[in-house]
Design a protein around this motif. Sequence first.
Motif, PDB file in Angstrom:
ATOM      1  N   MET A 110      -1.528  33.963   5.155  1.00 50.62           N
ATOM      2  CA  MET A 110      -1.020  32.623   5.407  1.00 50.62           C
ATOM      3  C   MET A 110       0.209  32.337   4.541  1.00 50.62           C
ATOM      4  SD  MET A 110      -1.678  29.932   7.166  1.00 50.62           S
ATOM      5  CE  MET A 110      -1.889  28.215   7.228  1.00 50.62           C
ATOM      6  N   SER A 111       0.158  32.705   3.281  1.00 47.33           N
ATOM      7  CA  SER A 111       1.266  32.491   2.355  1.00 47.33           C
ATOM      8  C   SER A 111       2.491  33.292   2.791  1.00 47.33           C
ATOM      9  CB  SER A 111       0.814  32.883   0.952  1.00 47.33           C
ATOM     10  OG  SER A 111       1.902  33.196   0.155  1.00 47.33           O
ATOM     11  N   ASN A 112       2.274  34.507   3.290  1.00 43.64           N
ATOM     12  CA  ASN A 112       3.361  35.361   3.756  1.00 43.64           C
ATOM     13  C   ASN A 112       4.071  34.726   4.955  1.00 43.64           C
ATOM     14  OD1 ASN A 112       5.027  37.570   3.876  1.00 43.64           O
ATOM     15  ND2 ASN A 112       3.586  38.827   5.018  1.00 43.64           N
ATOM     16  N   GLN A 113       3.319  34.151   5.873  1.00 45.85           N
ATOM     17  CA  GLN A 113       3.888  33.499   7.049  1.00 45.85           C
ATOM     18  C   GLN A 113       4.673  32.257   6.613  1.00 45.85           C
ATOM     19  OE1 GLN A 113       0.983  32.300   9.966  1.00 45.85           O
ATOM     20  NE2 GLN A 113       2.534  32.126  11.580  1.00 45.85           N
ATOM     21  N   TYR A 114       4.151  31.537   5.644  1.00 44.26           N
ATOM     22  CA  TYR A 114       4.831  30.348   5.126  1.00 44.26           C
ATOM     23  C   TYR A 114       6.178  30.740   4.508  1.00 44.26           C
ATOM     24  CZ  TYR A 114       5.911  26.334   2.203  1.00 44.26           C
ATOM     25  OH  TYR A 114       6.544  25.282   1.600  1.00 44.26           O
ATOM     26  N   GLU A 115       6.197  31.820   3.745  1.00 51.44           N
ATOM     27  CA  GLU A 115       7.427  32.288   3.117  1.00 51.44           C
ATOM     28  C   GLU A 115       8.461  32.678   4.170  1.00 51.44           C
ATOM     29  OE1 GLU A 115       6.451  35.441   0.433  1.00 51.44           O
ATOM     30  OE2 GLU A 115       5.271  34.121  -0.869  1.00 51.44           O
ATOM     31  N   LYS A 116       8.001  33.316   5.239  1.00 52.07           N
ATOM     32  CA  LYS A 116       8.912  33.689   6.322  1.00 52.07           C
ATOM     33  C   LYS A 116       9.528  32.454   6.967  1.00 52.07           C
ATOM     34  CE  LYS A 116       6.916  38.136   7.624  1.00 52.07           C
ATOM     35  NZ  LYS A 116       6.221  38.879   8.688  1.00 52.07           N
ATOM     36  N   ILE A 117       8.711  31.450   7.166  1.00 54.88           N
ATOM     37  CA  ILE A 117       9.204  30.208   7.780  1.00 54.88           C
ATOM     38  C   ILE A 117      10.208  29.526   6.849  1.00 54.88           C
ATOM     39  CG2 ILE A 117       8.534  27.876   8.491  1.00 54.88           C
ATOM     40  CD1 ILE A 117       5.927  29.120   9.592  1.00 54.88           C
ATOM     41  N   VAL A 118       9.923  29.507   5.562  1.00 54.29           N
ATOM     42  CA  VAL A 118      10.837  28.903   4.593  1.00 54.29           C
ATOM     43  C   VAL A 118      12.159  29.670   4.573  1.00 54.29           C
ATOM     44  CG1 VAL A 118      11.213  28.485   2.120  1.00 54.29           C
ATOM     45  CG2 VAL A 118       9.024  27.873   3.162  1.00 54.29           C
ATOM     46  N   GLU A 119      12.109  30.998   4.605  1.00 50.35           N
ATOM     47  CA  GLU A 119      13.320  31.825   4.641  1.00 50.35           C
ATOM     48  C   GLU A 119      14.117  31.562   5.912  1.00 50.35           C
ATOM     49  OE1 GLU A 119      12.404  35.954   4.111  1.00 50.35           O
ATOM     50  OE2 GLU A 119      11.343  35.578   2.217  1.00 50.35           O
ATOM     51  N   GLN A 120      13.392  31.462   7.025  1.00 52.49           N
ATOM     52  CA  GLN A 120      14.047  31.202   8.303  1.00 52.49           C
ATOM     53  C   GLN A 120      14.716  29.828   8.269  1.00 52.49           C
ATOM     54  OE1 GLN A 120      11.427  31.114  11.693  1.00 52.49           O
ATOM     55  NE2 GLN A 120      13.104  31.426  13.140  1.00 52.49           N
ATOM     56  N   GLN A 121      14.037  28.869   7.696  1.00 47.31           N
ATOM     57  CA  GLN A 121      14.595  27.516   7.577  1.00 47.31           C
ATOM     58  C   GLN A 121      15.871  27.547   6.726  1.00 47.31           C
ATOM     59  OE1 GLN A 121      12.164  24.723   5.430  1.00 47.31           O
ATOM     60  NE2 GLN A 121      13.187  22.961   6.351  1.00 47.31           N
ATOM     61  N   ALA A 122      15.847  28.287   5.628  1.00 46.97           N
ATOM     62  CA  ALA A 122      17.024  28.389   4.760  1.00 46.97           C
ATOM     63  C   ALA A 122      18.186  29.045   5.501  1.00 46.97           C
ATOM     64  CB  ALA A 122      16.680  29.177   3.500  1.00 46.97           C
ATOM     65  N   ARG A 123      17.900  30.109   6.270  1.00 49.47           N
ATOM     66  CA  ARG A 123      18.953  30.772   7.048  1.00 49.47           C
ATOM     67  C   ARG A 123      19.537  29.822   8.093  1.00 49.47           C
ATOM     68  NH1 ARG A 123      15.302  35.138   6.968  1.00 49.47           N
ATOM     69  NH2 ARG A 123      14.680  34.681   9.111  1.00 49.47           N
ATOM     70  N   LEU A 124      18.667  29.083   8.753  1.00 52.44           N
ATOM     71  CA  LEU A 124      19.155  28.135   9.767  1.00 52.44           C
ATOM     72  C   LEU A 124      19.994  27.033   9.129  1.00 52.44           C
ATOM     73  CD1 LEU A 124      16.032  27.818  12.090  1.00 52.44           C
ATOM     74  CD2 LEU A 124      18.217  28.900  12.634  1.00 52.44           C
ATOM     75  N   LYS A 125      19.583  26.578   7.956  1.00 55.25           N
ATOM     76  CA  LYS A 125      20.342  25.543   7.258  1.00 55.25           C
ATOM     77  C   LYS A 125      21.730  26.070   6.888  1.00 55.25           C
ATOM     78  CE  LYS A 125      20.121  22.349   3.402  1.00 55.25           C
ATOM     79  NZ  LYS A 125      19.384  21.874   2.239  1.00 55.25           N
ATOM     80  N   GLN A 126      21.796  27.310   6.407  1.00 53.72           N
ATOM     81  CA  GLN A 126      23.085  27.922   6.085  1.00 53.72           C
ATOM     82  C   GLN A 126      23.952  28.070   7.329  1.00 53.72           C
ATOM     83  OE1 GLN A 126      22.000  31.575   4.149  1.00 53.72           O
ATOM     84  NE2 GLN A 126      22.065  30.659   2.096  1.00 53.72           N
ATOM     85  N   LYS A 127      23.324  28.462   8.417  1.00 50.84           N
ATOM     86  CA  LYS A 127      24.068  28.627   9.666  1.00 50.84           C
ATOM     87  C   LYS A 127      24.636  27.282  10.124  1.00 50.84           C
ATOM     88  CE  LYS A 127      23.779  30.490  14.330  1.00 50.84           C
ATOM     89  NZ  LYS A 127      22.991  31.169  15.332  1.00 50.84           N
ATOM     90  N   ILE A 128      23.836  26.243  10.030  1.00 54.76           N
ATOM     91  CA  ILE A 128      24.295  24.899  10.405  1.00 54.76           C
ATOM     92  C   ILE A 128      25.465  24.484   9.520  1.00 54.76           C
ATOM     93  CG2 ILE A 128      23.669  22.449  10.373  1.00 54.76           C
ATOM     94  CD1 ILE A 128      20.853  23.345  11.312  1.00 54.76           C
ATOM     95  N   GLU A 129      25.364  24.745   8.228  1.00 60.89           N
ATOM     96  CA  GLU A 129      26.443  24.396   7.303  1.00 60.89           C
ATOM     97  C   GLU A 129      27.718  25.161   7.630  1.00 60.89           C
ATOM     98  OE1 GLU A 129      24.777  25.083   3.438  1.00 60.89           O
ATOM     99  OE2 GLU A 129      23.591  23.235   3.479  1.00 60.89           O
ATOM    100  N   ARG A 130      27.592  26.447   7.971  1.00 59.60           N
ATOM    101  CA  ARG A 130      28.766  27.251   8.341  1.00 59.60           C
ATOM    102  C   ARG A 130      29.414  26.714   9.620  1.00 59.60           C
ATOM    103  NH1 ARG A 130      25.469  31.687   6.991  1.00 59.60           N
ATOM    104  NH2 ARG A 130      25.050  32.032   9.194  1.00 59.60           N
ATOM    105  N   GLU A 131      28.579  26.399  10.599  1.00 65.36           N
ATOM    106  CA  GLU A 131      29.104  25.879  11.864  1.00 65.36           C
ATOM    107  C   GLU A 131      29.769  24.522  11.657  1.00 65.36           C
ATOM    108  OE1 GLU A 131      29.346  27.452  14.810  1.00 65.36           O
ATOM    109  OE2 GLU A 131      28.514  29.204  13.788  1.00 65.36           O
ATOM    110  N   ASP A 132      29.170  23.694  10.819  1.00 68.06           N
ATOM    111  CA  ASP A 132      29.758  22.390  10.515  1.00 68.06           C
ATOM    112  C   ASP A 132      31.114  22.567   9.835  1.00 68.06           C
ATOM    113  OD1 ASP A 132      29.656  19.466  10.285  1.00 68.06           O
ATOM    114  OD2 ASP A 132      29.431  19.841   8.126  1.00 68.06           O
ATOM    115  N   PHE A 133      31.194  23.506   8.895  1.00 73.72           N
ATOM    116  CA  PHE A 133      32.447  23.791   8.212  1.00 73.72           C
ATOM    117  C   PHE A 133      33.504  24.274   9.207  1.00 73.72           C
ATOM    118  CE2 PHE A 133      35.265  26.803   6.040  1.00 73.72           C
ATOM    119  CZ  PHE A 133      35.818  25.962   5.084  1.00 73.72           C
ATOM    120  N   LYS A 134      33.125  25.175  10.098  1.00 69.87           N
ATOM    121  CA  LYS A 134      34.057  25.673  11.118  1.00 69.87           C
ATOM    122  C   LYS A 134      34.566  24.538  11.992  1.00 69.87           C
ATOM    123  CE  LYS A 134      32.132  30.317  11.795  1.00 69.87           C
ATOM    124  NZ  LYS A 134      31.435  31.164  12.771  1.00 69.87           N
TER     125      LYS A 134
END
Length: 89
Positions: A1-25
Amino acid sequence: MSNQYEKIVEQQARLKQKIEREDFKLRQSKYYENRQARSRRLIQKGALLEKYFQANNLSVEQTEELLKIFADYVNAHKPDKLKNDQPNN
């Protein structure tokens, strides 16, 4: 369960970075478009200045001096349809 949570948190961080990059562009693109439009407008106005004042052989300083001579008169006698309270566009 903890491993799945970590994956979701990592995915959320990647998506947040992607959104920030797209916003900057998007902001950079809009800035570039505005700069292009301003450059085009300045070139067109400069061409009109040279055409109507026969100022193609004047330096920048001489052109400014010429415009200063007529600025008060032109602004005082400008038709209402050409007046605006906004800065030059």
